[in-house]
Design a protein around this motif. Structure first.
Motif, PDB file in Angstrom:
ATOM      1  N   LYS A   1       0.823  -1.199   0.000  1.00  0.00           N
ATOM      2  CA  LYS A   1       0.000   0.000   0.000  1.00  0.00           C
ATOM      3  C   LYS A   1       0.863   1.258   0.000  1.00  0.00           C
ATOM      4  CE  LYS A   1      -0.842   0.706   4.926  1.00  0.00           C
ATOM      5  NZ  LYS A   1      -1.822   0.758   5.981  1.00  0.00           N
TER       6      LYS A   1
ATOM      7  N   ARG B   1       2.226   4.795   1.124  1.00  0.00           N
ATOM      8  CA  ARG B   1       2.456   5.386   2.449  1.00  0.00           C
ATOM      9  C   ARG B   1       3.125   6.750   2.311  1.00  0.00           C
ATOM     10  NH1 ARG B   1       6.240   2.121   5.980  1.00  0.00           N
ATOM     11  NH2 ARG B   1       5.105   3.086   7.677  1.00  0.00           N
TER      12      ARG B   1
ATOM     13  N   TYR C   1       5.219   7.503   4.851  1.00  0.00           N
ATOM     14  CA  TYR C   1       6.483   7.160   5.497  1.00  0.00           C
ATOM     15  C   TYR C   1       7.392   6.382   4.550  1.00  0.00           C
ATOM     16  CZ  TYR C   1       4.273   8.438   9.916  1.00  0.00           C
ATOM     17  OH  TYR C   1       3.641   9.112  10.919  1.00  0.00           O
TER      18      TYR C   1
ATOM     19  N   GLU D   1       5.499   0.202   9.980  1.00  0.00           N
ATOM     20  CA  GLU D   1       4.103   0.508   9.686  1.00  0.00           C
ATOM     21  C   GLU D   1       3.309   0.469  10.992  1.00  0.00           C
ATOM     22  OE1 GLU D   1       0.837  -1.246   6.608  1.00  0.00           O
ATOM     23  OE2 GLU D   1       2.959  -1.514   6.096  1.00  0.00           O
TER      24      GLU D   1
ATOM     25  N   GLU E   1      -2.029   4.331  10.590  1.00  0.00           N
ATOM     26  CA  GLU E   1      -1.235   5.456  10.094  1.00  0.00           C
ATOM     27  C   GLU E   1      -1.963   6.163   8.951  1.00  0.00           C
ATOM     28  OE1 GLU E   1       1.979   3.976   6.818  1.00  0.00           O
ATOM     29  OE2 GLU E   1       2.373   3.318   8.855  1.00  0.00           O
TER      30      GLU E   1
ATOM     31  N   THR F   1      -2.520   7.568   5.369  1.00  0.00           N
ATOM     32  CA  THR F   1      -2.112   7.105   4.045  1.00  0.00           C
ATOM     33  C   THR F   1      -2.648   8.080   2.993  1.00  0.00           C
ATOM     34  OG1 THR F   1      -4.066   5.665   4.023  1.00  0.00           O
ATOM     35  CG2 THR F   1      -1.964   4.652   4.662  1.00  0.00           C
TER      36      THR F   1
END
Length: 144
Positions: free
Chosen positions: A2, A4, A6, A12, A16, A18
């Motif tokens: 996926k 992110r 970060y 992860e 978080e 997204t």
């Protein structure tokens, strides 16, 4: 995998932020902010954040404990200040909670004086709220 905010080497976290739910917005006057793309209800976890613990603060940290700061230039460090914020922050579980319903397209805000004893860079606030403190310097500093 996926998408992110970060980097891949950062762990992860379950809730978080997204890019499918949030967007980083650039402002000429004060840098970057974070906007929601989804509706959030009062009490919802808006997002959890990751970060590196540092013994000093900068523009992308929030105070975790006395003289310890969480550094996150990707998500948490982009949350803007408001004296009437739409989120509160729990540094101990590293998450933001909606203080009220938040509509898609709203900038995500917190009151920096809820977490910071003293800001690394104090500033004049122009948030426009009826309870605006006018000068944001930290919860342990006197307002002028």
């Amino acid at each position: 995998m996926k998408s992110r905010f970060y980097p891949a080497e950062w762990p992860e976290v379950k809730t978080e932020a997204t890019p499918d739910k949030f967007e980083v917005i650039h402002f000429d006057s004060f840098g970057e902010g974070l906007k929601t793309k989804v509706a959030l209800k009062k009490g919802d976890i808006v997002f959890s954040f990751s970060g590196i613990v540092l013994p000093y603060q900068n523009l992308f940290t929030l105070q975790y404990r006395h003289n310890l700061f969480i550094y996150d230039p990707y998500v948490m460090g982009k949350v803007l200040h408001s004296c009437n914020p739409n989120m509160s922050c729990s540094m101990y579980v590293r998450e933001f909670i909606a203080r009220r319903d938040i509509e898609p397209g709203e900038l995500l805000t917190m009151d920096y004086e809820e977490t910071e004893d003293e800001l690394s860079r104090a500033f004049e606030c122009h948030c426009g709220s009826s309870n605006c403190k006018k000068y944001i310097s930290g919860r342990h500093t006197k307002h002028s």
